[in-house]
Design an enzyme around this catalytic site. Structure first.
Site, PDB file in Angstrom:
ATOM      1  N   HIS A  48       0.800  -1.194   0.296  1.00 47.22           N
ATOM      2  CA  HIS A  48      -0.308   0.126  -0.282  1.00 47.22           C
ATOM      3  C   HIS A  48       0.976   1.191  -0.064  1.00 47.22           C
ATOM      4  O   HIS A  48       0.460   2.417   0.641  1.00 47.22           O
ATOM      5  CB  HIS A  48      -0.680  -0.040   1.168  1.00 47.22           C
ATOM      6  CG  HIS A  48      -1.911   0.641   0.634  1.00 47.22           C
ATOM      7  ND1 HIS A  48      -2.421   2.512   1.678  1.00 47.22           N
ATOM      8  CD2 HIS A  48      -3.425   0.640   0.583  1.00 47.22           C
ATOM      9  CE1 HIS A  48      -3.202   2.464   1.376  1.00 47.22           C
ATOM     10  NE2 HIS A  48      -4.257   1.831   0.949  1.00 47.22           N
ATOM     11  N   ILE A  54       1.790   5.094   1.284  1.00 45.90           N
ATOM     12  CA  ILE A  54       0.434   5.538   2.368  1.00 45.90           C
ATOM     13  C   ILE A  54       0.544   4.965   2.876  1.00 45.90           C
ATOM     14  O   ILE A  54      -0.317   3.831   2.803  1.00 45.90           O
ATOM     15  CB  ILE A  54      -0.881   6.458   0.658  1.00 45.90           C
ATOM     16  CG1 ILE A  54      -0.413   6.915  -0.554  1.00 45.90           C
ATOM     17  CG2 ILE A  54      -2.036   7.469   1.646  1.00 45.90           C
ATOM     18  CD1 ILE A  54       0.482   8.517  -0.495  1.00 45.90           C
ATOM     19  N   GLY A  57      -6.346   4.429   5.482  1.00 48.01           N
ATOM     20  CA  GLY A  57      -6.896   5.265   6.772  1.00 48.01           C
ATOM     21  C   GLY A  57      -7.669   4.013   7.768  1.00 48.01           C
ATOM     22  O   GLY A  57      -7.648   4.789   8.728  1.00 48.01           O
ATOM     23  N   VAL A  58      -7.287   3.096   7.299  1.00 44.25           N
ATOM     24  CA  VAL A  58      -8.526   2.399   8.177  1.00 44.25           C
ATOM     25  C   VAL A  58      -7.455   1.684   9.516  1.00 44.25           C
ATOM     26  O   VAL A  58      -7.599   1.395  11.009  1.00 44.25           O
ATOM     27  CB  VAL A  58      -8.510   0.788   7.616  1.00 44.25           C
ATOM     28  CG1 VAL A  58      -9.609   1.804   6.949  1.00 44.25           C
ATOM     29  CG2 VAL A  58      -7.566   0.255   6.885  1.00 44.25           C
ATOM     30  N   GLU A  62      -7.667   2.982  12.817  1.00 45.36           N
ATOM     31  CA  GLU A  62      -7.676   1.727  14.544  1.00 45.36           C
ATOM     32  C   GLU A  62      -6.515   2.264  15.459  1.00 45.36           C
ATOM     33  O   GLU A  62      -6.563   1.387  16.655  1.00 45.36           O
ATOM     34  CB  GLU A  62      -7.256   0.136  13.601  1.00 45.36           C
ATOM     35  CG  GLU A  62      -6.538  -0.539  14.073  1.00 45.36           C
ATOM     36  CD  GLU A  62      -7.853  -1.659  15.224  1.00 45.36           C
ATOM     37  OE1 GLU A  62      -7.410  -1.089  16.790  1.00 45.36           O
ATOM     38  OE2 GLU A  62      -8.579  -1.453  15.154  1.00 45.36           O
TER      39      GLU A  62
END
Length: 148
Positions: A48, A54, A57-58, A62
């Site tokens: 990723h 990057i 976002g998850v 978390e």
């Protein structure tokens, strides 16, 4: 205030999914601040994205939730604190999530959460994530402390 070793005594998460390196401020029942140093050696960057890393976002959400878990556990009364190893925090909902700017290797991701409401074992939190004092993500989180 709490380093990663002390955080591991509070949260059940471990590498590669422990996403809080340090807690820098804590007001039990009110607010918490902590951070994660984002490194290119994070396993998530293998996919990723290999040529344009990057931080997902998850993972930011978390990390916010894990900081919120520390806040919830450290806000418990002394008798409950002793039973912490038999408890875990579960997500119930994530609302109003927004991602405003990418987080990349080398960034210090600062989590700031405030308690919106607290009823029994249920916590309603307003979470924000910053890099260099710039808001990069935000969400409202609802979580519950339960027995393992």
């Amino acid at each position: 205030m709490y380093n990663v070793v002390e955080i591991q005594k509070i949260l059940p998460h471990r590498f590669p999914f422990l996403l809080v390196d340090r807690i820098t401020d804590l007001e039990p029942g009110r607010a918490i601040e902590g951070y994660k140093n984002v490194s290119i050696s994070e396993p998530v960057f293998q996919g990723h994205f290999p040529d344009h890393p990057i931080y997902p976002g998850v993972m930011i959400i978390e990390g916010m939730a894990q900081a919120g878990g520390v806040l919830a556990f450290k806000s418990m009364d002394d008798a409950s604190q002793e039973a912490i190893e038999n408890k875990v925090v579960y997500f119930m909902s994530i609302d109003k999530a927004k991602f405003r700017s990418p987080v990349t290797p080398g960034d210090r991701l600062v989590y700031r959460l405030e308690v919106l409401k607290h009823r029994g074992d249920i916590w309603f939190l307003d979470g924000k994530a910053y890099v260099d004092d710039k808001l990069v993500a935000e969400a409202q989180l609802k979580a519950m402390i339960v027995d393992k």
